[in-house]
Design a protein around this motif. Structure first.
Motif, short mmCIF file in Angstrom:
data_model
loop_
_atom_site.label_atom_id
_atom_site.label_comp_id
_atom_site.label_asym_id
_atom_site.label_seq_id
_atom_site.Cartn_x
_atom_site.Cartn_y
_atom_site.Cartn_z
N LYS A 32 84.43 26.41 82.32
CA LYS A 32 84.42 24.99 82.66
C LYS A 32 85.79 24.55 83.15
O LYS A 32 86.80 24.83 82.52
CB LYS A 32 83.99 24.18 81.44
CG LYS A 32 83.72 22.74 81.74
CD LYS A 32 83.14 22.04 80.55
CE LYS A 32 82.76 20.62 80.92
NZ LYS A 32 82.16 19.92 79.81
N PHE A 33 85.82 23.85 84.25
CA PHE A 33 87.02 23.33 84.91
C PHE A 33 87.90 24.43 85.47
O PHE A 33 89.00 24.15 85.93
CB PHE A 33 87.85 22.43 83.98
CG PHE A 33 87.09 21.30 83.37
CD1 PHE A 33 86.40 20.40 84.16
CD2 PHE A 33 87.04 21.15 82.00
CE1 PHE A 33 85.68 19.35 83.60
CE2 PHE A 33 86.34 20.11 81.42
CZ PHE A 33 85.66 19.21 82.23
N GLY A 34 87.45 25.67 85.46
CA GLY A 34 88.25 26.78 85.95
C GLY A 34 88.58 26.67 87.42
O GLY A 34 89.69 27.04 87.84
N LYS A 35 87.67 26.13 88.21
CA LYS A 35 87.94 26.04 89.65
C LYS A 35 88.92 24.93 90.00
O LYS A 35 89.44 24.89 91.10
CB LYS A 35 86.63 25.88 90.42
CG LYS A 35 85.88 24.61 90.15
CD LYS A 35 84.59 24.61 90.95
CE LYS A 35 83.73 23.41 90.59
NZ LYS A 35 82.49 23.43 91.33
N PHE A 36 89.19 24.03 89.06
CA PHE A 36 90.11 22.93 89.32
C PHE A 36 91.52 23.19 88.81
O PHE A 36 92.48 22.55 89.24
CB PHE A 36 89.60 21.63 88.68
CG PHE A 36 88.25 21.22 89.15
CD1 PHE A 36 88.03 20.86 90.46
CD2 PHE A 36 87.18 21.21 88.27
CE1 PHE A 36 86.78 20.49 90.90
CE2 PHE A 36 85.92 20.84 88.69
CZ PHE A 36 85.72 20.48 90.02
N ILE A 37 91.66 24.12 87.86
CA ILE A 37 92.95 24.33 87.19
C ILE A 37 94.06 24.69 88.18
O ILE A 37 95.10 24.04 88.21
CB ILE A 37 92.83 25.41 86.10
CG1 ILE A 37 91.92 24.94 84.98
CG2 ILE A 37 94.18 25.83 85.56
CD1 ILE A 37 92.48 23.84 84.13
N LEU A 38 93.87 25.72 88.99
CA LEU A 38 94.93 26.19 89.89
C LEU A 38 95.35 25.11 90.89
O LEU A 38 96.54 24.82 91.00
CB LEU A 38 94.51 27.47 90.60
CG LEU A 38 95.54 28.06 91.56
CD1 LEU A 38 96.79 28.47 90.79
CD2 LEU A 38 94.96 29.24 92.30
N PRO A 39 94.43 24.49 91.63
CA PRO A 39 94.89 23.45 92.58
C PRO A 39 95.58 22.27 91.90
O PRO A 39 96.58 21.76 92.42
CB PRO A 39 93.59 23.00 93.27
CG PRO A 39 92.61 24.07 93.03
CD PRO A 39 93.01 24.74 91.77
#
Length: 141
Positions: A78-85
Motif C-alpha cells: 500500500k502506497f508503494g507506488k507513491f513513496i519514491l516520487p
C-alpha cells in the motif's frame, strides 16, 4: 477452459523485476511490470501467491468452477507506488529552500526518514505482505 488471469500494475517500485507466480506451491511463471498472464488450471480449490526475492503476497485460496476465468490484480504494498516520487519531491524542495533561499526547514528531514522507514517494514517484518494479490471487482449490470 478454466484459467487464472493475473494483471500486474505498473509501479515505480519493482519496475525492473519480474514477480514469480505460484499455484499450489509450484512456480508456474513470472510476470513483468504492467503485464498480464493467463494460467490454465484444473477445477477445484487452488492456493495461489506471488513472490519476489524473499517477499511475497499472502496466500489466497480460490475455488474455481468449470470454464471459469478468475482475474487477479497484482501490485506492491500500500502506497508503494507513491513513496519514491514523493520522497524525491520533498528532497528537491528541501534542498531548493535550504540553498536557494538560505532558509532551513529541518522538519522536512523527518518526512524523508519516514519515507525510507515505511518500505523497510515491508522488506523485513511485513515480508509476507509486500505484494498484494486481490480478485478484480466484478461489475454486474
Amino acid at each position: 477452459m478454466t484459467k487464472i488471469r493475473i494483471k500486474r500494475n505498473s509501479e515505480w517500485n519493482n519496475k525492473a523485476r519480474s514477480i514469480g507466480i505460484y499455484i499450489d506451491g509450484k512456480k508456474v511463471g513470472t510476470i513483468n511490470d504492467g503485464e498480464a498472464q493467463e494460467y490454465e488450471i484444473d477445477n477445484g480449490n487452488h492456493e495461489i501467491f506471488a513472490k519476489i526475492d524473499w517477499c511475497r503476497s499472502p496466500k489466497m485460496v480460490l475455488n474455481i468452477n468449470e470454464n471459469e476465468i478468475i482475474t487477479l490484480i497484482l501490485s506492491g504494498f500500500k502506497f508503494g507506488k507513491f513513496i519514491l516520487p514523493v520522497i524525491l519531491g520533498i528532497m528537491l524542495m528541501y534542498y531548493l529552500i535550504k540553498y536557494a533561499l538560505n532558509f532551513d526547514f529541518p522538519f522536512l528531514i523527518w518526512f524523508i526518514a519516514i519515507g525510507f522507514i515505511y518500505p523497510m517494514y515491508y522488506i523485513t517484518f511485513g515480508k509476507n505482505r509486500y505484494l498484494i494479490l486481490k480478485e478484480e471487482n466484478k461489475n454486474v449490470l
